[in-house]
Design a protein around this motif. Structure first.
Motif: not given
Length: 502
Positions: A325-343
């Motif tokens: 939820v946080v990765a997709q809606y607050a950081f803009g990524s649903a891809d577990p391999a992306s830097a945004a998702y890991n952030a």
């Protein structure tokens, strides 16, 4: 001696300090396992079933550990051998988890980790009741909650802090990043040291001393309870389990739902087996004790069970789905391999640290005065309502820093969840059965988690496969049901007629 000696602050500290380390282990598990699973290639809608190892382990382990710890006495005490042994195994699991070569190995290590943490945790709940007078139960469980909050803050925030120190937060070619790997190593070391502190600084009361405190004659243990005598009841549970499995087959439901049917049927088999053993005079064994004590729970425990069922359903939803939820809606990524998702995954650690920090402060400074003024039951109900508001806040708060406000509300609820039900029970249950009753009480934490793990993935997959934010609405709804169910808890429902109002 008519009552236990009153513990000073140092005594309260030593009794509960081990929970600081245990909660670091739970925090690392809760905040990072979905991330590890996704890093190893698992899809978001399959996360729930991989988490099933945790609650299933608790369901099997805690009543058994409670039963044996009630009956243990030797050179190393009554409860301490169990939470020390659990700490050793949990430390090994934490060291191994980030090095899992694949999903199956990660799931097995999660099973080992959760079993070990449950072995260590269950006796700690009874340990507080063993060591403290009734008028110190709220203080004891509140301090235990403060340690839980502090340990969870450290465990949840460690990957974020290591990232700030320059440790790699994305693994080349996928896999578990070094921030998570080193966090698990540090967590294992601290867990072992904290539990060892409690083991080395406390002296348990012998069974004879505990009996004297309660004004009872010393006895090795209580006589075995009579399990349910009705064969029809056991067959009905088996039939219900079979019916669930049949529905899964006929309606082509998710196969994970069949596990729920298997557990229902297994309880029916346990009832029949316990009744058969009791009828033949072989009643003093772990099975007949667990089945008999479960069937004969004090009224207040039955009422609190419903609250626990709804409460832990909401919490398990949060632990599974906050990262996506946080990765997709607050950081803009649903891809577990992306830097945004890991952030986003690191930020979830900070969010979890926030609710645990708030819980620690609430437990240390607010719970006791609120319980004295409004009663334990009303205090707990109000805290659960505040927690539901925190879950709903995820719909309106999309800025990562603004989400900290939602965690403040959740933290207030978490403080009460970890303290109030146990303070109520410890003052209401017979001392010599405190271990097994605390273990049985865990069933009402575990069963809702199993239900969420088997059902929630199906709900997400069929109704909102790309919008996991709706899981937070489910969490809010069931938390409100938990608050309403506390209205059924009345003083004088305990096994010894103790009021829960103070």
């Amino acid at each position: 001696m008519r009552d236990k000696p009153r513990q000073n602050f140092a005594g309260l500290w030593n009794i509960s300090f081990g929970f600081f380390g245990i909660q670091i282990g739970f925090a690392l598990q809760n905040a990072n396992m979905s991330r590890i699973f996704q890093s190893l290639g698992e899809r978001v809608d399959d996360l729930a079933i991989l988490w099933i190892a945790a609650p299933l382990t608790g369901l099997l382990v805690q009543p058994v550990i409670g039963y044996f710890s009630d009956r243990t006495w030797g050179r190393f005490g009554r409860r301490r051998p169990y939470f020390f042994g659990g700490a050793v195994l949990a430390t090994l699991a934490l060291f191994g988890m980030p090095n899992a070569p694949g999903l199956f190995a990660a799931a097995m290590l999660l099973w080992m980790l959760d079993a070990s943490l449950n072995i260590a945790m269950e006796p700690f709940r009874a340990f507080v009741g063993d060591m403290l007078r009734r008028d110190q139960h709220t203080a004891g469980y509140a301090l235990q909650t403060a340690f839980i909050g502090a340990g969870a803050v450290i465990g949840s925030a460690t990957p974020f802090l290591l990232d700030r120190l320059g440790i790699a937060n994305v693994a080349g070619g996928g896999g578990v990043p070094d921030t998570v790997r080193y966090s698990f190593y540090l967590g294992g070391a601290v867990l072992f040291a904290a539990v060892a502190w409690t083991v080395l600084t406390t002296r348990e009361y012998s069974p004879a001393e505990l009996a004297a405190f309660d004004g009872l004659a010393a006895a090795p243990h209580d006589p075995p309870p009579a399990p349910p005598a009705s064969t029809l009841g056991g067959l009905a549970w088996i039939g219900a389990g079979g019916g669930i499995a049949l529905l899964v087959l006929l309606l082509r439901l998710e196969k994970e739902l069949a596990l729920l049917g298997a557990l229902v049927a297994l309880y029916g088999v346990a009832r029949l087996a316990a009744g058969w053993l009791h009828a033949r005079g072989a009643s003093d064994n772990v099975l007949t004790h667990i089945v008999g004590d479960f069937a004969g729970m004090p009224p207040i425990m039955k009422r609190l069970a419903l609250t626990q069922f709804f409460t832990w359903s909401a919490l398990f939803i949060m632990w599974i789905y906050t990262t996506p939820v946080v990765a997709q809606y607050a950081f803009g990524s649903a891809d577990p391999a992306s830097a945004a998702y890991n952030a986003g995954g690191n930020w979830v650690g900070i969010l979890f640290a926030m609710y645990n920090l708030v819980a620690a402060l609430t437990a240390a400074f607010l719970l006791q005065p609120m319980a004295r003024r409004f009663g334990k039951g009303r205090t707990h109900a109000g805290a659960l309502v505040i927690g539901a508001i925190g879950f709903l806040s995820f719909f309106g708060l999309r800025d990562p820093y603004a989400l900290l406000l939602a965690e403040v509300a959740i933290g207030i609820a978490w403080a009460s969840i970890l303290a109030m039900p146990y303070a109520i029970l410890a003052s209401s249950l017979p001392q010599r059965k405190l271990g097994i009753y605390m273990g049985l009480f865990n069933i009402f934490i575990v069963v809702p988690q199993l239900l969420v793990a088997t059902v929630m993935g199906t709900i997400v997959r069929h109704f909102f496969p790309t919008e996991p934010i709706w899981t937070m609405a489910f969490a809010a709804a069931v938390m409100l049901l938990a608050a309403l169910s506390m209205l059924r808890v009345r003083e004088g429902d305990g096994g010894e007629g103790v009021s829960v109002a103070g």
